[in-house]
Scaffold this motif. Structure first.
Motif, PDB file in Angstrom:
ATOM      1  N   ALA A   2       0.839  -1.202   0.000  1.00 10.05           N
ATOM      2  CA  ALA A   2       0.000   0.000   0.000  1.00 10.05           C
ATOM      3  C   ALA A   2       0.869   1.245   0.000  1.00 10.05           C
ATOM      4  O   ALA A   2       1.951   1.273   0.596  1.00 10.05           O
ATOM      5  CB  ALA A   2      -0.913  -0.001   1.234  1.00 10.05           C
ATOM      6  N   SER A   3       0.390   2.296  -0.652  1.00 11.85           N
ATOM      7  CA  SER A   3       1.130   3.550  -0.641  1.00 11.85           C
ATOM      8  C   SER A   3       0.963   4.259   0.688  1.00 11.85           C
ATOM      9  O   SER A   3       1.835   5.040   1.103  1.00 11.85           O
ATOM     10  CB  SER A   3       0.637   4.460  -1.765  1.00 11.85           C
ATOM     11  N   ARG A   4      -0.155   3.995   1.362  1.00 12.34           N
ATOM     12  CA  ARG A   4      -0.469   4.669   2.619  1.00 12.34           C
ATOM     13  C   ARG A   4      -1.498   3.820   3.354  1.00 12.34           C
ATOM     14  O   ARG A   4      -2.447   3.329   2.752  1.00 12.34           O
ATOM     15  CB  ARG A   4      -1.031   6.058   2.315  1.00 12.34           C
ATOM     16  N   VAL A   5      -1.308   3.637   4.663  1.00  8.40           N
ATOM     17  CA  VAL A   5      -2.264   2.892   5.484  1.00  8.40           C
ATOM     18  C   VAL A   5      -2.671   3.790   6.641  1.00  8.40           C
ATOM     19  O   VAL A   5      -1.829   4.207   7.445  1.00  8.40           O
ATOM     20  CB  VAL A   5      -1.667   1.578   6.012  1.00  8.40           C
ATOM     21  N   ILE A   6      -3.956   4.090   6.716  1.00  4.95           N
ATOM     22  CA  ILE A   6      -4.490   4.998   7.731  1.00  4.95           C
ATOM     23  C   ILE A   6      -5.471   4.232   8.601  1.00  4.95           C
ATOM     24  O   ILE A   6      -6.294   3.455   8.095  1.00  4.95           O
ATOM     25  CB  ILE A   6      -5.210   6.190   7.066  1.00  4.95           C
ATOM     26  N   GLY A   7      -5.402   4.422   9.906  1.00  2.32           N
ATOM     27  CA  GLY A   7      -6.317   3.740  10.817  1.00  2.32           C
ATOM     28  C   GLY A   7      -6.957   4.692  11.795  1.00  2.32           C
ATOM     29  O   GLY A   7      -6.365   5.712  12.172  1.00  2.32           O
ATOM     30  N   SER A   8      -8.172   4.368  12.210  1.00  2.64           N
ATOM     31  CA  SER A   8      -8.824   5.111  13.288  1.00  2.64           C
ATOM     32  C   SER A   8      -8.999   4.184  14.479  1.00  2.64           C
ATOM     33  O   SER A   8      -9.193   2.978  14.324  1.00  2.64           O
ATOM     34  CB  SER A   8     -10.190   5.650  12.849  1.00  2.64           C
ATOM     35  N   ALA A   9      -8.917   4.762  15.663  1.00  3.31           N
ATOM     36  CA  ALA A   9      -9.102   4.007  16.905  1.00  3.31           C
ATOM     37  C   ALA A   9      -9.665   4.956  17.951  1.00  3.31           C
ATOM     38  O   ALA A   9      -9.738   6.171  17.734  1.00  3.31           O
ATOM     39  CB  ALA A   9      -7.781   3.397  17.368  1.00  3.31           C
ATOM     40  N   GLY A  10     -10.044   4.411  19.101  1.00  2.63           N
ATOM     41  CA  GLY A  10     -10.769   5.191  20.087  1.00  2.63           C
ATOM     42  C   GLY A  10      -9.971   5.711  21.262  1.00  2.63           C
ATOM     43  O   GLY A  10     -10.550   6.197  22.230  1.00  2.63           O
ATOM     44  N   SER A  11      -8.651   5.619  21.217  1.00  3.38           N
ATOM     45  CA  SER A  11      -7.833   6.180  22.285  1.00  3.38           C
ATOM     46  C   SER A  11      -6.468   6.558  21.730  1.00  3.38           C
ATOM     47  O   SER A  11      -6.016   5.997  20.723  1.00  3.38           O
ATOM     48  CB  SER A  11      -7.653   5.176  23.432  1.00  3.38           C
ATOM     49  N   ASP A  12      -5.812   7.496  22.397  1.00 14.50           N
ATOM     50  CA  ASP A  12      -4.476   7.905  21.964  1.00 14.50           C
ATOM     51  C   ASP A  12      -3.481   6.756  22.090  1.00 14.50           C
ATOM     52  O   ASP A  12      -2.551   6.635  21.282  1.00 14.50           O
ATOM     53  CB  ASP A  12      -4.001   9.106  22.789  1.00 14.50           C
ATOM     54  N   GLU A  13      -3.688   5.906  23.094  1.00 12.46           N
ATOM     55  CA  GLU A  13      -2.800   4.750  23.269  1.00 12.46           C
ATOM     56  C   GLU A  13      -2.899   3.800  22.072  1.00 12.46           C
ATOM     57  O   GLU A  13      -1.883   3.312  21.557  1.00 12.46           O
ATOM     58  CB  GLU A  13      -3.175   4.019  24.557  1.00 12.46           C
ATOM     59  N   LYS A  14      -4.113   3.567  21.610  1.00 11.88           N
ATOM     60  CA  LYS A  14      -4.287   2.691  20.454  1.00 11.88           C
ATOM     61  C   LYS A  14      -3.730   3.334  19.194  1.00 11.88           C
ATOM     62  O   LYS A  14      -3.134   2.649  18.346  1.00 11.88           O
ATOM     63  CB  LYS A  14      -5.761   2.343  20.270  1.00 11.88           C
ATOM     64  N   VAL A  15      -3.913   4.628  19.052  1.00 11.31           N
ATOM     65  CA  VAL A  15      -3.367   5.342  17.894  1.00 11.31           C
ATOM     66  C   VAL A  15      -1.851   5.179  17.840  1.00 11.31           C
ATOM     67  O   VAL A  15      -1.263   4.916  16.774  1.00 11.31           O
ATOM     68  CB  VAL A  15      -3.770   6.828  17.944  1.00 11.31           C
ATOM     69  N   ALA A  16      -1.189   5.318  18.987  1.00 12.87           N
ATOM     70  CA  ALA A  16       0.268   5.157  19.037  1.00 12.87           C
ATOM     71  C   ALA A  16       0.679   3.751  18.646  1.00 12.87           C
ATOM     72  O   ALA A  16       1.708   3.551  17.982  1.00 12.87           O
ATOM     73  CB  ALA A  16       0.780   5.496  20.437  1.00 12.87           C
ATOM     74  N   LYS A  17      -0.136   2.772  19.030  1.00 15.04           N
ATOM     75  CA  LYS A  17       0.192   1.377  18.681  1.00 15.04           C
ATOM     76  C   LYS A  17       0.020   1.148  17.178  1.00 15.04           C
ATOM     77  O   LYS A  17       0.794   0.398  16.561  1.00 15.04           O
ATOM     78  CB  LYS A  17      -0.701   0.421  19.467  1.00 15.04           C
ATOM     79  N   LEU A  18      -0.965   1.785  16.568  1.00 15.25           N
ATOM     80  CA  LEU A  18      -1.178   1.619  15.128  1.00 15.25           C
ATOM     81  C   LEU A  18       0.044   2.066  14.342  1.00 15.25           C
ATOM     82  O   LEU A  18       0.507   1.363  13.435  1.00 15.25           O
ATOM     83  CB  LEU A  18      -2.412   2.397  14.673  1.00 15.25           C
TER      84      LEU A  18
END
Length: 342
Positions: free
Chosen positions: A178-194
């Motif tokens: 993929a040229s770019r992989v974007i994810g959404s999650a429900g906490s800043d901790e999960k965002v950092a893990k993504l």
């Protein structure tokens, strides 16, 4: 067959006692003790070691016709489980074998051997067969590669990206170019893990600002593929950001599972015409032909370290409903699994 002394007389199981109205409540369930059936010809008796709780189970708590039969009131619920064979009257199965099967939410399961599959604790931790090597993993693999027709160079957006399915989707997209992989999650901790552990290019907390604004910032050149686990405002945002001929795999709409009133559709469905977008719903059972390819590629990625996975464990059958409710609230990272003590 094992001697009768090794077969317990009774075992506990979770039962639905009332149809939930909106969010399920602990009082909608009961943990009950029932006799354990000895296996008949062609059957095995399994001591469950762990069982799965999954978003789709919420739909089975409603008495409506769907792709999976509703749970019956005051009867044991079911779902994915892994366990050890205690007794067998089926050729090819012996006490001590490990299996994956569909009679979870209970301590002991008696079932036809043809409804179970042998697994090896040497190849992977047994609980992996409930997640990355099981139904969620195949859902991610088939949804991205077959339903959404992913091509190298695509920009991919995944909602619910820290969950059992979403976390695998994003990593497969990365591995496949993929040229770019974007994810959404429900906490800043999960965002950092993504962006850290899972290697997503960009990620955002959908609770911190409107999804449409955050997705536009994360994908200024638009997206080509959307893997939808959430629905609602996430689907509306994806329609806004799609490039021409965008494709979406509609896997789940967890934002609506506990709604008590009909939810509005995305307000920008006209984008489907303008951009020639394809939205396709998916059920993993339609893609079983991909299983051999899936079981060849994914374990190799795990061994090489290209793909990592997480599990959130809740211990004790008595905490099974708490684990399910926690999963609906997003308290898990990766696969939510209930482990049984023996």
């Amino acid at each position: 067959m094992a001697s009768s002394e090794t077969i317990p007389a009774t075992g506990r199981n979770w039962q639905l006692t009332a149809r939930p109205k909106g969010w399920p409540e602990p009082d909608d369930f009961a943990l009950r003790e029932e006799s354990v059936a000895e296996p008949e010809d062609g059957q095995i008796l399994v001591r469950n070691l762990a069982f799965s709780v999954d978003p789709y189970m919420r739909g089975r708590m409603d008495d409506v016709k769907s792709y999976a039969a509703p749970f019956q009131l005051d009867r044991p619920m079911d779902g994915g489980a892994v366990g050890e064979v205690l007794a067998s009257r089926a050729e090819g199965y012996a006490p001590g074998d490990h299996v994956v099967h569909g009679l979870g939410w209970r301590e002991y399961a008696t079932l036809p051997a043809e409804h179970a599959g042998k697994i090896s604790a040497e190849a992977a931790p047994l609980t992996a067969y409930l997640g990355v090597l099981g139904m969620p993993g195949l859902t991610a693999y088939a949804g991205l590669l077959e339903v959404a027709s992913f091509q190298p160079g695509d920009a991919v957006f995944v909602s619910g990206a820290a969950g059992a399915v979403g976390s695998i989707v994003g990593q497969i997209a990365r591995i496949k170019g993929a040229s770019r992989v974007i994810g959404s999650a429900g906490s800043d901790e999960k965002v950092a893990k993504l962006t850290g552990r899972y290697g997503f290019t960009e990620a955002f907390n959908y609770k911190s600002a409107p999804v449409t604004e955050q997705l536009k910032a994360a994908a200024p050149d638009g997206i080509d593929v959307y893997f939808d686990n959430v629905g609602g405002d996430h689907l509306e945002a994806a329609l806004r950001s799609f490039n021409v001929h965008g494709r979406a795999a509609i896997c789940g709409m967890i934002s609506q599972y506990n709604a008590t009133e009909a939810q509005p559709a995305p307000r920008n469905l006209a984008q489907l015409i303008k951009k020639r977008i394809r939205l396709q719903g998916m059920l993993v059972q339609d893609h079983q032909a991909l299983r051999p390819q899936f079981l060849e590629e994914v374990p190799a990625w795990i061994r090489s370290g290209e793909l990592v996975y997480d599990e959130t464990f809740v211990d004790g059958i008595e905490n099974g409903v708490d684990a399910f409710l926690g999963m609906l609230r997003g308290e898990n990272t990766g696969k939510m699994v209930v482990r049984l003590a023996h």
